[in-house]
Design a protein around this motif. Structure first.
Motif, PDB file in Angstrom:
ATOM      1  N   ARG A 121      81.481  27.262  68.099  1.00 14.54           N
ATOM      2  CA  ARG A 121      81.286  26.409  66.926  1.00 14.54           C
ATOM      3  C   ARG A 121      82.166  25.162  67.023  1.00 14.54           C
ATOM      4  NH1 ARG A 121      81.328  31.303  62.355  1.00 14.54           N
ATOM      5  NH2 ARG A 121      80.595  32.835  63.842  1.00 14.54           N
ATOM      6  N   ARG A 145      82.671  23.881  57.585  1.00 15.64           N
ATOM      7  CA  ARG A 145      81.619  24.760  57.086  1.00 15.64           C
ATOM      8  C   ARG A 145      81.414  25.962  58.008  1.00 15.64           C
ATOM      9  NH1 ARG A 145      78.258  21.282  56.872  1.00 15.64           N
ATOM     10  NH2 ARG A 145      76.882  21.734  58.604  1.00 15.64           N
ATOM     11  N   LYS A 146      81.331  25.698  59.300  1.00 12.06           N
ATOM     12  CA  LYS A 146      81.034  26.781  60.243  1.00 12.06           C
ATOM     13  C   LYS A 146      82.194  27.764  60.381  1.00 12.06           C
ATOM     14  CE  LYS A 146      76.875  25.638  61.366  1.00 12.06           C
ATOM     15  NZ  LYS A 146      75.747  26.534  61.023  1.00 12.06           N
ATOM     16  N   ALA A 180      83.499  18.095  58.891  1.00  7.34           N
ATOM     17  CA  ALA A 180      82.747  18.805  57.854  1.00  7.34           C
ATOM     18  C   ALA A 180      81.969  19.974  58.457  1.00  7.34           C
ATOM     19  CB  ALA A 180      81.798  17.840  57.144  1.00  7.34           C
ATOM     20  N   PHE A 181      81.392  19.750  59.632  1.00  2.00           N
ATOM     21  CA  PHE A 181      80.680  20.823  60.334  1.00  2.00           C
ATOM     22  C   PHE A 181      81.650  21.949  60.670  1.00  2.00           C
ATOM     23  CE2 PHE A 181      79.394  22.907  64.259  1.00  2.00           C
ATOM     24  CZ  PHE A 181      78.049  23.162  64.078  1.00  2.00           C
TER      25      PHE A 181
END
Lengths: 160, 145
Positions: B18, B30-31, B26-27
């Motif tokens: 990830r 979230r992940k 932000a990715f």
């Protein structure tokens, strides 16, 4: 010219607003990056091996020179550079850009359209960079790992 | 004194994938917030222990791929736990060696506490559906010598 705050290299929108950007200097996760390369299977093609210079937005909007990291900066580029939505997927053309929106309106990913989409799916092939440290890949727009493929919106740069 | 917080191999590889895919903080937020391990750390492990574990990783002369993964996971857990941990993280020696750390700190700097609480909640929910790819937490706690 001087760099603005948050800029590793000079980069402006078409309206002259500075775009914050970052160039990583090393691949912090070489094994994971290699695994991403190995995950590319036909009909996708590995285009450029993993490297840290730019991310997806840097590929799409900054000529592959640096990474553009913030959603707000991507939105600023879309606005300042006069990108307009391609409302009908059947009208998408090579050179358009694909923006992958999350359910909460964030921007997960971006890509450059590489083929004219065809019936029945009207999903084009795109070129995108998988992560700041990952590879650049030619792939079906919806065939990429972990990005929000459910809300892809296509845009075309349309200066007046 | 407690032993360090560690990641088992499967979880470490899952998180590393990830991280490698992250195009922005932000990715990553979230992940990694979806990880049951990180959600567990954020809700069940004392912040000072997490911070000590992070400082221990950063003290290593060379940061391996697994060290980088653990450091980022700890940063996310600390920020999920309390956004005010950002200042303490930012003051750690060597934190600049972790590329995503400053971007995560900047991201949290423009978000509210409610968002973080929601993230923990969402992470806990997703955690239940995520056990296939992110195995259970490995937290070793042993008495000091």
């Amino acid at each position: 010219m001087n760099r603005a705050k948050g800029q590793d290299i000079l980069c402006d929108t078409a309206d002259g607003r500075p775009v914050p950007n970052s160039q990583a200097t090393s691949i912090s996760h070489p094994l994971a990056a290699r695994a991403l390369e190995d995950a590319v299977k036909l009909p996708a093609r590995l285009r450029v091996r993993a490297h840290p210079r730019y991310n997806c937005h840097g590929l799409t909007f900054a000529s592959r020179r640096t990474a553009v990291l913030a959603d707000t900066d991507v939105q600023q580029i879309l606005d300042d550079d006069r990108y307009t939505v391609v409302a009908d997927k059947r009208d998408v053309l090579p050179g358009d850009v694909a923006i992958y929106f999350t359910n909460d309106g964030g921007i997960d990913h971006s890509a450059i359209v590489a083929t004219i989409p065809s019936s029945p799916t009207w999903i084009p092939f795109v070129v995108s960079k998988w992560g700041v440290i990952g590879p650049e890949v030619y792939h079906l727009a919806t065939d990429c790992p972990d990005y929000a493929v459910g809300r892809i919106q296509y845009y075309r740069c349309s200066p007046r | 004194m407690f032993a360090p917080v560690i990641l088992d191999l499967a979880t470490c590889e899952s998180l590393a994938r990830r991280i490698a895919l992250a195009n922005n903080a932000a990715f990553l937020w979230r992940k990694l917030g979806e990880s049951p391990t990180i959600a567990h750390w954020a809700t069940k492990v004392d912040g000072s222990d997490l911070l000590s574990a992070l400082a221990d990783v950063l003290s290593r002369e060379v940061l391996s791929e697994d060290d980088q993964t653990l450091a980022i996971a700890l940063v996310v857990a600390l920020l999920l736990q309390n956004r005010h941990n950002a200042a303490r993280i930012g003051n750690l020696k060597g934190i600049e060696r972790v590329y995503w750390a400053r971007h995560l700190l900047a991201l949290v700097g423009v978000r509210g506490v409610s968002t973080l609480v929601e993230s923990v909640s969402a992470g806990a929910q997703l955690a239940r559906a995520d056990r296939q790819t992110d195995s259970a937490t490995t937290l070793i706690i042993v008495p000091a010598d």
